[in-house]
Motif scaffolding. Structure first.
Motif, PDB file in Angstrom:
ATOM      1  N   LYS A   2       0.844  -1.178   0.000  1.00 36.82           N
ATOM      2  CA  LYS A   2       0.000   0.000   0.000  1.00 36.82           C
ATOM      3  C   LYS A   2       0.892   1.246   0.000  1.00 36.82           C
ATOM      4  CE  LYS A   2      -4.349   1.308   2.037  1.00 36.82           C
ATOM      5  NZ  LYS A   2      -5.525   0.602   1.595  1.00 36.82           N
ATOM      6  N   CYS A   3       0.709   2.079  -1.012  1.00 30.70           N
ATOM      7  CA  CYS A   3       1.521   3.291  -1.125  1.00 30.70           C
ATOM      8  C   CYS A   3       0.681   4.488  -0.683  1.00 30.70           C
ATOM      9  CB  CYS A   3       1.992   3.457  -2.565  1.00 30.70           C
ATOM     10  SG  CYS A   3       2.688   5.072  -2.921  1.00 30.70           S
ATOM     11  N   SER A   4       1.180   5.250   0.288  1.00 31.46           N
ATOM     12  CA  SER A   4       0.420   6.383   0.825  1.00 31.46           C
ATOM     13  C   SER A   4       0.196   7.463  -0.236  1.00 31.46           C
ATOM     14  CB  SER A   4       1.127   6.963   2.044  1.00 31.46           C
ATOM     15  OG  SER A   4       2.411   7.430   1.677  1.00 31.46           O
ATOM     16  N   ILE A   5       1.150   7.622  -1.147  1.00 29.95           N
ATOM     17  CA  ILE A   5       0.992   8.650  -2.185  1.00 29.95           C
ATOM     18  C   ILE A   5      -0.063   8.220  -3.213  1.00 29.95           C
ATOM     19  CG2 ILE A   5       2.174   9.859  -4.082  1.00 29.95           C
ATOM     20  CD1 ILE A   5       4.581  10.160  -2.235  1.00 29.95           C
ATOM     21  N   CYS A   6       0.001   6.945  -3.658  1.00 27.97           N
ATOM     22  CA  CYS A   6      -1.040   6.430  -4.569  1.00 27.97           C
ATOM     23  C   CYS A   6      -2.416   6.570  -3.915  1.00 27.97           C
ATOM     24  CB  CYS A   6      -0.787   4.978  -4.926  1.00 27.97           C
ATOM     25  SG  CYS A   6       0.547   4.745  -6.126  1.00 27.97           S
ATOM     26  N   GLN A   7      -2.471   6.297  -2.600  1.00 27.28           N
ATOM     27  CA  GLN A   7      -3.742   6.378  -1.871  1.00 27.28           C
ATOM     28  C   GLN A   7      -4.263   7.823  -1.852  1.00 27.28           C
ATOM     29  OE1 GLN A   7      -5.202   3.444  -0.636  1.00 27.28           O
ATOM     30  NE2 GLN A   7      -6.962   4.825  -0.595  1.00 27.28           N
ATOM     31  N   ARG A  43       1.352   7.930 -11.705  1.00 29.54           N
ATOM     32  CA  ARG A  43       1.726   6.532 -11.732  1.00 29.54           C
ATOM     33  C   ARG A  43       2.773   6.262 -10.652  1.00 29.54           C
ATOM     34  NH1 ARG A  43       4.793   3.311 -15.194  1.00 29.54           N
ATOM     35  NH2 ARG A  43       6.020   5.065 -15.950  1.00 29.54           N
ATOM     36  N   HIS A  44       2.759   5.069 -10.105  1.00 32.24           N
ATOM     37  CA  HIS A  44       3.721   4.729  -9.051  1.00 32.24           C
ATOM     38  C   HIS A  44       5.117   4.512  -9.641  1.00 32.24           C
ATOM     39  CE1 HIS A  44       4.800   3.246  -5.028  1.00 32.24           C
ATOM     40  NE2 HIS A  44       5.633   2.459  -5.688  1.00 32.24           N
ATOM     41  N   LEU A  45       6.012   5.481  -9.418  1.00 31.59           N
ATOM     42  CA  LEU A  45       7.398   5.403  -9.890  1.00 31.59           C
ATOM     43  C   LEU A  45       8.300   5.623  -8.692  1.00 31.59           C
ATOM     44  CD1 LEU A  45       7.287   8.062 -12.785  1.00 31.59           C
ATOM     45  CD2 LEU A  45       6.786   5.627 -12.989  1.00 31.59           C
ATOM     46  N   PRO A  89       8.065   5.300  -1.050  1.00 28.73           N
ATOM     47  CA  PRO A  89       8.844   4.929  -2.251  1.00 28.73           C
ATOM     48  C   PRO A  89       8.111   5.269  -3.554  1.00 28.73           C
ATOM     49  CG  PRO A  89       7.797   2.981  -1.348  1.00 28.73           C
ATOM     50  CD  PRO A  89       7.404   4.141  -0.448  1.00 28.73           C
ATOM     51  N   HIS A  90       7.538   6.456  -3.605  1.00 33.40           N
ATOM     52  CA  HIS A  90       6.817   6.961  -4.777  1.00 33.40           C
ATOM     53  C   HIS A  90       7.418   8.339  -5.029  1.00 33.40           C
ATOM     54  CE1 HIS A  90       2.650   7.568  -6.855  1.00 33.40           C
ATOM     55  NE2 HIS A  90       3.403   8.617  -7.161  1.00 33.40           N
ATOM     56  N   LEU A  91       7.962   8.533  -6.232  1.00 28.31           N
ATOM     57  CA  LEU A  91       8.616   9.799  -6.553  1.00 28.31           C
ATOM     58  C   LEU A  91       7.768  10.995  -6.106  1.00 28.31           C
ATOM     59  CD1 LEU A  91      10.784  11.496  -8.038  1.00 28.31           C
ATOM     60  CD2 LEU A  91       9.487  11.119 -10.140  1.00 28.31           C
TER      61      LEU A  91
HETATM   62 ZN   LIG Z   1       2.624   5.042  -5.212  1.00 34.37          ZN
END
Ligand SMILES: [Zn+2]
Length: 144
Positions: A2-7, A43-45, A89-91
């Motif tokens: 789970k990525c907090s930034i994507c969320q 996008r998750h990078l 870990p999301h730019l």
């Molecule tokens: Zn992300």
């Protein structure tokens, strides 16, 4: 994972001030620095090595617009820019305005020690975000 930034992107946070097909700008809630923006790819990078050519060329425009908007809205002496990728870990690129009266201790590399609390006054945040949105819309039209 789970990525907090994507969320945050998915939840359409109220601090989002601009978005195009690749990039998003939001106002940081981490410090009390008004005009502190964070630029993130939709996008998750992990970093720029994973970006497509379209994402890379869109980045130049996005960062230019963001800096123009920060200069127009908060009139800093400098805008600090960096990306570490450690907390998520999301730019995400930090764009931090350094005001003329910014405390000396936190200038230049000292900005890393800037206190994370308190955040921007919650009553003021919507107003700053609205000013940023207006300015970014203007800059997007100018840059085409
Ligand atoms: Zn992300």
């Amino acid at each position: 994972m789970k990525c907090s930034i994507c969320q945050g992107i998915q939840d359409e946070l109220p601090t989002i001030v601009w978005k195009d097909e690749h990039w998003l700008l939001r106002h940081s809630t981490e410090t009390n620095i008004e005009g502190y923006l964070i630029l993130e790819p939709l996008r998750h990078l992990l970093d720029f090595s994973q970006a497509t050519p379209e994402e890379l060329s869109g980045y130049g425009k996005a960062v230019g617009m963001a800096m123009r908007a920060i200069h127009a809205v908060v009139k800093p002496d400098r805008i600090y820019t960096f990306s570490l990728g450690e907390s998520a870990p999301h730019l995400h690129v930090h764009l931090i305005p350094r005001a003329p009266d910014f405390p000396r201790t936190y200038k230049a590399r000292g900005v890393m020690q800037y206190p994370l609390v308190p955040g921007v006054n919650a009553a003021v945040m919507p107003e700053i975000c609205e000013k940023m949105r207006k300015e970014l819309k203007k800059q997007a039209a100018l840059l085409g």
